[in-house]
Design a protein around this motif. Structure first.
Motif, PDB file in Angstrom:
ATOM      1  N   SER A 132       0.829  -1.213   0.000  1.00  0.00           N
ATOM      2  CA  SER A 132       0.000   0.000   0.000  1.00  0.00           C
ATOM      3  C   SER A 132       0.857   1.253   0.000  1.00  0.00           C
ATOM      4  CB  SER A 132      -0.924  -0.020   1.220  1.00  0.00           C
ATOM      5  OG  SER A 132      -1.751  -1.163   1.221  1.00  0.00           O
ATOM      6  N   VAL A 133       1.936   1.236   0.761  1.00  0.00           N
ATOM      7  CA  VAL A 133       2.843   2.393   0.800  1.00  0.00           C
ATOM      8  C   VAL A 133       3.442   2.628  -0.578  1.00  0.00           C
ATOM      9  CG1 VAL A 133       5.046   3.219   1.715  1.00  0.00           C
ATOM     10  CG2 VAL A 133       3.358   2.206   3.252  1.00  0.00           C
ATOM     11  N   LYS A 134       3.820   1.547  -1.241  1.00  0.00           N
ATOM     12  CA  LYS A 134       4.411   1.674  -2.578  1.00  0.00           C
ATOM     13  C   LYS A 134       3.441   2.344  -3.541  1.00  0.00           C
ATOM     14  CE  LYS A 134       6.438  -1.110  -6.296  1.00  0.00           C
ATOM     15  NZ  LYS A 134       6.794  -2.490  -6.740  1.00  0.00           N
ATOM     16  N   ARG A 135       2.164   2.018  -3.443  1.00  0.00           N
ATOM     17  CA  ARG A 135       1.176   2.611  -4.341  1.00  0.00           C
ATOM     18  C   ARG A 135       0.832   4.041  -3.957  1.00  0.00           C
ATOM     19  NH1 ARG A 135       0.980  -0.039  -9.097  1.00  0.00           N
ATOM     20  NH2 ARG A 135       1.235  -2.270  -8.710  1.00  0.00           N
ATOM     21  N   LEU A 136       0.776   4.310  -2.669  1.00  0.00           N
ATOM     22  CA  LEU A 136       0.363   5.641  -2.222  1.00  0.00           C
ATOM     23  C   LEU A 136       1.453   6.686  -2.401  1.00  0.00           C
ATOM     24  CD1 LEU A 136      -1.620   4.680   0.991  1.00  0.00           C
ATOM     25  CD2 LEU A 136      -2.557   5.759  -1.045  1.00  0.00           C
ATOM     26  N   THR A 137       2.703   6.268  -2.473  1.00  0.00           N
ATOM     27  CA  THR A 137       3.780   7.244  -2.661  1.00  0.00           C
ATOM     28  C   THR A 137       3.729   7.902  -4.033  1.00  0.00           C
ATOM     29  OG1 THR A 137       5.209   5.375  -3.262  1.00  0.00           O
ATOM     30  CG2 THR A 137       5.411   6.249  -1.016  1.00  0.00           C
ATOM     31  N   GLN A 138       2.911   7.378  -4.921  1.00  0.00           N
ATOM     32  CA  GLN A 138       2.738   8.007  -6.224  1.00  0.00           C
ATOM     33  C   GLN A 138       1.758   9.177  -6.168  1.00  0.00           C
ATOM     34  OE1 GLN A 138       1.502   4.832  -8.810  1.00  0.00           O
ATOM     35  NE2 GLN A 138       3.313   3.597  -8.426  1.00  0.00           N
ATOM     36  N   ARG A 139       1.130   9.393  -5.013  1.00  0.00           N
ATOM     37  CA  ARG A 139       0.141  10.444  -4.830  1.00  0.00           C
ATOM     38  C   ARG A 139       0.718  11.570  -3.965  1.00  0.00           C
ATOM     39  NH1 ARG A 139      -2.758  11.134  -8.297  1.00  0.00           N
ATOM     40  NH2 ARG A 139      -4.080  12.358  -6.914  1.00  0.00           N
ATOM     41  N   PRO A 140       0.084  12.768  -3.941  1.00  0.00           N
ATOM     42  CA  PRO A 140       0.553  13.864  -3.084  1.00  0.00           C
ATOM     43  C   PRO A 140       0.680  13.438  -1.624  1.00  0.00           C
ATOM     44  CG  PRO A 140      -1.101  14.667  -4.615  1.00  0.00           C
ATOM     45  CD  PRO A 140      -1.059  13.172  -4.785  1.00  0.00           C
ATOM     46  N   ALA A 141       1.662  14.000  -0.932  1.00  0.00           N
ATOM     47  CA  ALA A 141       2.013  13.542   0.415  1.00  0.00           C
ATOM     48  C   ALA A 141       0.908  13.759   1.432  1.00  0.00           C
ATOM     49  CB  ALA A 141       3.291  14.251   0.883  1.00  0.00           C
ATOM     50  N   ASP A 142       0.040  14.739   1.224  1.00  0.00           N
ATOM     51  CA  ASP A 142      -0.992  15.028   2.225  1.00  0.00           C
ATOM     52  C   ASP A 142      -2.285  14.256   1.959  1.00  0.00           C
ATOM     53  OD1 ASP A 142      -1.504  16.339  -0.092  1.00  0.00           O
ATOM     54  OD2 ASP A 142      -1.967  18.277   0.817  1.00  0.00           O
ATOM     55  N   GLN A 143      -2.245  13.258   1.103  1.00  0.00           N
ATOM     56  CA  GLN A 143      -3.457  12.514   0.781  1.00  0.00           C
ATOM     57  C   GLN A 143      -3.273  11.009   0.942  1.00  0.00           C
ATOM     58  OE1 GLN A 143      -4.861  13.542  -3.078  1.00  0.00           O
ATOM     59  NE2 GLN A 143      -4.813  15.732  -2.715  1.00  0.00           N
TER      60      GLN A 143
END
Length: 351
Positions: A179-190
């Motif tokens: 999940s972290v790997k996928r979410l790091t592609q998005r803005p940091a505050d989201q």
């Protein structure tokens, strides 16, 4: 507002005149086709006036074709949309223990996974405007649905998840890491992860607390949910009350680790003993403070090329059909018919 997408194409309008002036004229043919009623047709053609109308029609058709190629289009009024959305990844445990029937759903015993699908599905469908993703984990973790606005598809993929698809173990650390790997592609505050499980980490390559450290470094907030009743009556011999006993079906739930993961990432840990508590937890998660995104403004665009193109096509068909109709009617009028020969009496003299 009306405009042409390619207005420079109107520079092609004088192209037929240039072609007529620059291209060599065709040489007259030595042979000719003799038509007995040519003189009548030439008179019906209109002479110079007929040629002038013919050229005007052809020029109008050419203008319509150029106008269609220039991409006429209509822009509507500007529409501004301000999105108050977040990116949420939902990680759901589908290990073997999720088959435990310690949930009461609509007055009947139900498996944990059934209650989770019911509650989480409602949560997914009401997250209008958010990007949602789905991670399923057992012995291994899999990204079942990437972050998307298509909530119906995420709900369908969750409903179709089956126990054992990802193995019988519980890889909590791997689920967080994926999940972290996928979410790091998005803005940091989201970056938000909601992880639901009913057990302890028994599989995977990444330890849960190590994964929590990685999540903290990446700015991912993790909300953990432990699901499962703490008391359940286990039937006795052949499903009867004889030999029945009360057990704790959630004895393997590692609440301490789930709490530590939430604390490490500035999230929260929730405990759901039944479907109602699980629904209350997701209602609480619904009230998370949204992240305001920049307003997006767009103007609806409608292409209009079909109108000049259709008109040019109809006029071309009309231009091609008129000579055929005219020549056909003239041929019928001037063709020697049987009636002329039939008008003779005996002796060959006309009546």
């Amino acid at each position: 507002m009306f405009e042409f997408g390619l207005p420079l194409l109107f520079m092609l309008l004088p192209l037929p005149l240039l072609a007529r002036q620059m291209l060599p004229k065709s040489e007259p043919l030595s042979s000719a086709l003799k038509v007995p009623y040519y003189r009548e047709l030439s008179h019906k053609g209109g002479g110079a006036a007929g040629n002038r109308l013919n050229l005007i029609l052809l020029w109008f058709i050419w203008t319509l074709l150029v106008a269609a190629a220039a991409r006429p289009q209509w822009y509507g009024e500007p529409i501004s949309q301000t999105s108050s959305a977040r990116d949420l990844l939902i990680a759901v445990d589908i290990s073997g223990s999720m088959e435990t029937p310690d949930m009461i759903l609509n007055g009947n015993p139900a498996m944990r996974i059934t209650a989770v699908k019911n509650v989480v599905g409602d949560f997914v469908l009401r997250r209008k405007g958010d990007r949602l993703g789905l991670v399923l984990f057992g012995t291994r973790a899999y990204l079942q649905a990437p972050l998307t606005f298509d909530r119906e598809t995420v709900d369908t993929l969750l409903a179709e998840a089956q126990i054992g698809f990802a193995g019988q173990g519980t890889a909590i650390g791997d689920a967080i890491g994926l999940s972290v790997k996928r979410l790091t592609q998005r803005p940091a505050d989201q970056r938000v992860l909601i992880l639901l499980t009913d057990g302890a980490n028994t599989a995977g390559e990444v330890a849960p607390l190590k994964a929590a450290e990685l999540a903290k470094q990446a700015g991912v907030k993790v909300y953990t949910i432990g699901v499962g009743a703490e008391e359940m009556v286990q039937p006795g011999l052949l499903g009867s009350r004889f030999g029945a006993r009360r057990i704790n079906p959630s004895r393997d739930l590692d609440s301490k680790t789930l709490q530590a993961i939430a604390d490490e990432t500035d999230g929260l840990y929730f405990r759901a003993h039944n479907p109602q508590e699980l629904a209350n937890i997701y209602a609480e998660l619904d009230r998370l403070e949204p992240v305001e995104q920049e307003a997006e403004t767009y103007r609806p665009l409608k292409s209009l090329y079909v109108w000049p193109l259709s008109t040019a096509l109809l006029l071309s068909l009309l231009w091609a059909a008129i000579p055929l109709i005219t020549s056909g009617s003239s041929a019928l009028v001037h063709r020697p018919g049987k009636s002329a020969r039939a008008g003779k009496t005996n002796g060959g003299q006309p009546v």
